[in-house]
Design a protein around this motif. Structure first.
Motif, PDB file in Angstrom:
ATOM      1  N   PHE A 166      -3.899  -1.766  -0.139  1.00 52.96           N
ATOM      2  CA  PHE A 166      -5.164  -1.005  -0.093  1.00 52.96           C
ATOM      3  C   PHE A 166      -6.308  -1.886  -0.566  1.00 52.96           C
ATOM      4  CE2 PHE A 166      -2.912   3.350  -0.754  1.00 52.96           C
ATOM      5  CZ  PHE A 166      -2.716   3.460   0.617  1.00 52.96           C
ATOM      6  N   ASN A 173      -3.155   7.390  -1.669  1.00 46.70           N
ATOM      7  CA  ASN A 173      -4.600   7.553  -1.553  1.00 46.70           C
ATOM      8  C   ASN A 173      -5.196   7.098  -2.876  1.00 46.70           C
ATOM      9  OD1 ASN A 173      -7.245   8.897  -1.633  1.00 46.70           O
ATOM     10  ND2 ASN A 173      -6.577   9.588   0.385  1.00 46.70           N
ATOM     11  N   VAL A 226     -15.346   4.127  -3.327  1.00 43.72           N
ATOM     12  CA  VAL A 226     -14.526   3.604  -2.234  1.00 43.72           C
ATOM     13  C   VAL A 226     -13.188   4.339  -2.254  1.00 43.72           C
ATOM     14  CG1 VAL A 226     -13.389   1.547  -1.311  1.00 43.72           C
ATOM     15  CG2 VAL A 226     -15.638   1.350  -2.353  1.00 43.72           C
ATOM     16  N   GLU A 227     -12.708   4.715  -1.081  1.00 40.66           N
ATOM     17  CA  GLU A 227     -11.423   5.417  -0.996  1.00 40.66           C
ATOM     18  C   GLU A 227     -10.579   4.792   0.116  1.00 40.66           C
ATOM     19  OE1 GLU A 227     -11.941   9.563  -0.504  1.00 40.66           O
ATOM     20  OE2 GLU A 227      -9.807  10.037  -0.676  1.00 40.66           O
ATOM     21  N   ARG A 228      -9.302   4.591  -0.190  1.00 38.74           N
ATOM     22  CA  ARG A 228      -8.385   4.064   0.811  1.00 38.74           C
ATOM     23  C   ARG A 228      -7.109   4.901   0.786  1.00 38.74           C
ATOM     24  NH1 ARG A 228     -12.341   1.886   2.017  1.00 38.74           N
ATOM     25  NH2 ARG A 228     -12.758  -0.316   2.380  1.00 38.74           N
ATOM     26  N   GLY A 229      -6.615   5.242   1.969  1.00 37.08           N
ATOM     27  CA  GLY A 229      -5.366   6.002   2.062  1.00 37.08           C
ATOM     28  C   GLY A 229      -4.579   5.526   3.251  1.00 37.08           C
ATOM     29  N   GLY A 230      -3.266   5.726   3.188  1.00 34.98           N
ATOM     30  CA  GLY A 230      -2.451   5.319   4.322  1.00 34.98           C
ATOM     31  C   GLY A 230      -0.990   5.282   3.967  1.00 34.98           C
ATOM     32  N   ASP A 231      -0.196   4.785   4.903  1.00 37.49           N
ATOM     33  CA  ASP A 231       1.238   4.694   4.632  1.00 37.49           C
ATOM     34  C   ASP A 231       1.766   3.328   5.033  1.00 37.49           C
ATOM     35  OD1 ASP A 231       2.019   5.110   7.585  1.00 37.49           O
ATOM     36  OD2 ASP A 231       0.764   6.867   7.111  1.00 37.49           O
TER      37      ASP A 231
END
Lengths: 412, 367
Positions: B279, B179, B205-210
């Motif tokens: 990301f 994240n 701005v925020e980005r999260g994931g796998d």
């Protein structure tokens, strides 16, 4: 009895002598300058009053300058009649008066005449008296505008009284030399030499060529200063009062090249920038005489180019030859792409480099994005001063302000 | 007598067999017969097992002897091991990690199966697809279109050594979860009279994931330069084969000497940086993006051990070593080249003069 008669005769004689003066001053119930709007300073009011009284006596006609916050009556004509009658303006046998009134609320100026003044008005017309002052009023120069009106009025009365039945062109005589050195950077001998040269060029091309130096021009910008100097000293030749003036203000080392009238055709915006190159190298080394001399030579050449039909401009620049400095700068700029190319060539020689990315090992499904937010926070606005010089250079020609002046200024 | 070294001999003429990168079979250079990997494995399974067992015994003896010598005050290089060529009987010395080599006397390929058995047995191998001649051609191509390469380097230079090596690699699978927070801006400018106005808008701005990674390779041989090994990536894992000694004849092979835990750090670092880049790739429409917080967590224990094919080309010029590596599967060749400084400055001066002339001409005739 004889003694009583002689006293009565003496009193009557004195009364006869005094009566015209008394009559002149006692009939009016207000001053010739009434500033209800307060557009003049006290000293300006005093100067205008002195001038109006002097002219009124000279032409036996009340010359009135009046500012009013609004129409005192319903219409403009009624208001003018009211002001004239209320203050008993009018002089001489014909009860002559000419009254210039500014109504602030209505943003109107009006001229009213009676008696002999009507003849002057008929010969010269309204535009003659109002056009130039209005330009000054629009720039907020109230005193200058009214003062100019009075000068024009003086000229018109004198021509009519001298028997001319057609209007002459108002033209003040210059009140200063072509070269004025208030900053004291030239010797008197140098100043005279330059003055002779400037005068010769002025006469040859019917356009005043003025060099003017000041320490600081009353805290104004150098462009405003140049325009005021032009008006105060009545510079300008020909019907359009053509001038090319170089003003140096030493407090900030600012210069301004100002043109008006025919000179605007000769000295385009681009041309004025070119012209400044003639004196800058000399002024940088405090070589004032040399700088002015070179400037005058260049001014003369500019006039000659214009008279041959090709004024100096973006697309017709006889001075566009590369100097040693231009060559050095161009060669310096050429260094950048050359260096970039050889550095790229050098980078090709190294190919064994650690790889930080591992995107070749990501399966087809790729990134599973679970959070995706974009949130607006705030905005800032900044302003940077950047005069539009390049635009005028690109298109050529001359940009003039509402007064018909064009400028090119900078530091020397 | 049981020996710790083996080679694969042609069943028809008993000459040594060699793995051919062209045919993908083991070929006999003498009688021209060729055999599949499976056929050879079948013929020589017993022989390889016997050699591996003999190697184990030899190692035990060797270690015992070393302990005795150490007790007596002698020192011996623990990385060197002695064995006999099964073809000509010559006594050979190799380092501790070498698993396949060739005899300098008879030229026949030798394999030490014990080096690649038990815990050292690779899971997979990618066979060579390019041969020695193709590696030499690739090197010549690498020299081409390099204006700064000293002329003498390509003309006078001879390859000192060229060898096909099965390099040990750890292949890591891992998962990343992250994240990240960014500060982004957009800006626009316009003119108002004599002023240039610039409006800058700020965004959070925020980005999260796998993200999943399969088989990130990390070179497990300390002898191989890591930059070279990473630069010849990627390998095509669709061609991964179950490991067999039969792929080795004709090439060198090393066993790993850098353990998986050391290598895992590098693989995880690459996975972390790649996830952050992924990301970033999803953020668009801004003029600037700066990371201000957050991070990526990498997990995963799965690993494989594989031998991957690399041609190593070595040359020496003006007392400096130059090493090139070519991916034996894809043909990608890399390696740093020397720079001719007279050429560098010559090109620089020439380009400078050319650009100066061009700019002066533009200035005089166009602008």
């Amino acid at each position: 009895m004889k003694r009583i008669l002689s006293i009565i005769v003496t009193v009557l004689l004195l009364a006869c002598l005094i009566t015209p003066a008394l009559a002149y001053s006692s009939e009016r119930s207000a001053a010739l300058v009434v500033d209800e709007v307060h557009v003049f300073s006290e000293s300006e009011t005093a100067l205008l009053l002195e001038k109006t009284e002097s002219l009124s006596q000279k032409y036996d006609c009340d010359i009135v300058v009046y500012t009013s916050p609004n129409y005192p009556k319903e219409t403009e004509n009624e208001s003018l009649d009211y002001i004239l009658s209320q203050n008993n303006y009018g002089s001489g046998e014909q009860n002559s008066a000419i009254m210039f009134v500014y109504f602030e609320a209505e943003r109107r100026v009006a001229l009213m005449t009676q008696g002999f003044a009507e003849e002057v008005y008929t010969v010269y017309g309204l535009d003659y008296f109002l056009d130039d002052p209005i330009v000054k009023f629009n720039e907020g120069l109230w005193y200058k505008g009214f003062d100019l009106y009075l000068d024009k009025l003086d000229f018109a009365f004198s021509t009519i009284l001298s028997g001319e039945k057609s209007p002459g062109e108002y033209k003040k005589e210059k009140t200063a030399d072509f070269v004025v050195d208030e900053a004291g950077i030239l010797t008197e001998e140098e100043r005279i030499k330059l003055n002779e040269k400037a005068e010769a060029i002025s006469a040859r091309f019917n356009s005043d060529v003025v060099l003017y130096t000041v320490q600081q021009y009353r805290g104004m910008s150098v462009e405003e200063g140049a325009e005021i100097i032009y008006e105060e000293n009545n510079y300008g030749a020909g019907d359009d009062r053509s001038v090319i003036m170089l003003l140096l203000s030493f407090a900030e080392r600012d210069y301004d090249i100002m043109a008006r009238g025919y000179a605007n055709n000769v000295f385009t915006d681009y041309g004025k920038e070119r012209l400044s190159e003639s004196f800058k190298p000399h002024f940088k080394n405090d070589k004032w005489y040399k700088g002015f001399d070179a400037y005058l030579d260049r001014v003369e050449e500019f006039f000659e180019y214009e008279q041959k039909g090709t004024p100096v401009d973006v697309k017709s620049d006889p001075y566009d030859v590369m100097t040693a400095k231009d060559y050095l700068i161009t060669i310096g700029i050429a260094l950048i792409p050359a260096l970039l190319i050889v550095l790229v060539m050098k980078s090709q020689m190294k190919s064994a480099v650690a790889q930080d990315m591992a995107d070749a090992y990501i399966p087809e499904k790729g990134l599973n994005l679970t959070v995706k937010t974009d949130r607006y926070l705030r905005k800032d606005v900044s302003r940077t001063y950047s005069p539009r010089k390049s635009e005028s250079k690109g298109g050529g020609g001359t940009s003039t302000n509402s007064g018909g002046f064009s400028h090119s200024s900078g530091k020397f | 007598m049981a020996t710790d070294v083996t080679n694969y001999q042609c069943p028809a003429c008993i000459a040594p067999l060699r793995f051919s990168s062209d045919s993908g079979r083991l070929e006999c250079d003498y009688c021209g017969e060729s055999y599949t990997v499976e056929e050879v494995e079948k013929f020589y399974a017993a022989k390889a097992e016997s050699a591996a067992a003999a190697y184990e015994k030899k190692i035990d003896k060797f270690e015992k002897k070393q302990q005795e010598m150490a007790a007596e005050g002698f020192e011996e290089d623990q990385n060197l091991i002695q064995f006999n060529c099964p073809s000509c009987g010559a006594e050979l010395i190799s380092d501790e990690t070498t698993a396949a080599t060739s005899c300098p006397y008879c030229g026949n390929p030798n394999i030490i199966p014990g080096k690649l058995s038990g815990a050292f047995k690779p899971d997979y191998v990618i066979p060579f697809k390019f041969d020695k001649n193709e590696a030499i051609k690739a090197l010549k191509k690498h020299y081409a279109k390099k204006p700064l390469l000293p002329s003498a380097f390509s003309k006078q230079n001879h390859i000192k050594e060229i060898k096909g090596v099965y390099v040990p690699f750890w292949l890591f699978d891992c998962d990343t979860q992250g994240n990240c927070k960014y500060r982004a801006t957009t800006s626009r400018s316009w003119r108002e009279g004599d002023y240039i106005c610039t409006e800058t808008k700020y965004y959070d701005v925020e980005r999260g994931g796998d993200l999943q990674f399969n088989n990130i390779p990390v070179d497990a041989s300390s002898k191989m330069p890591d930059e070279h090994m990473e630069s010849i990536e990627p390998f095509d894992y669709d061609e991964l084969k179950e490991f067999s000694l039969a792929y080795l004849p004709g090439f060198l092979a090393d066993k790993f000497d850098v353990d998986s835990e050391q290598c895992r750090v590098r693989a995880f670092k690459r996975a972390e940086l790649t996830t952050e880049q992924e990301f970033l790739n999803t953020i668009s429409g801004y003029d600037s993006v700066t990371k201000v917080g957050g991070g990526v967590n990498v997990t995963g224990q799965d690993k494989k051990y594989g031998l991957l094919p690399v041609w190593m080309l070595y040359t020496k010029w003006q007392n400096k070593d130059f090493l090139f590596a070519m991916n034996g599967q894809t043909g990608k060749l890399i390696g740093d080249l020397p720079i001719s400084w007279p050429k560098f400055f010559g090109y620089f001066a020439g380009l400078w003069a050319a650009f100066s002339g061009l700019f002066i001409a533009l200035r005089m005739f166009v602008l």
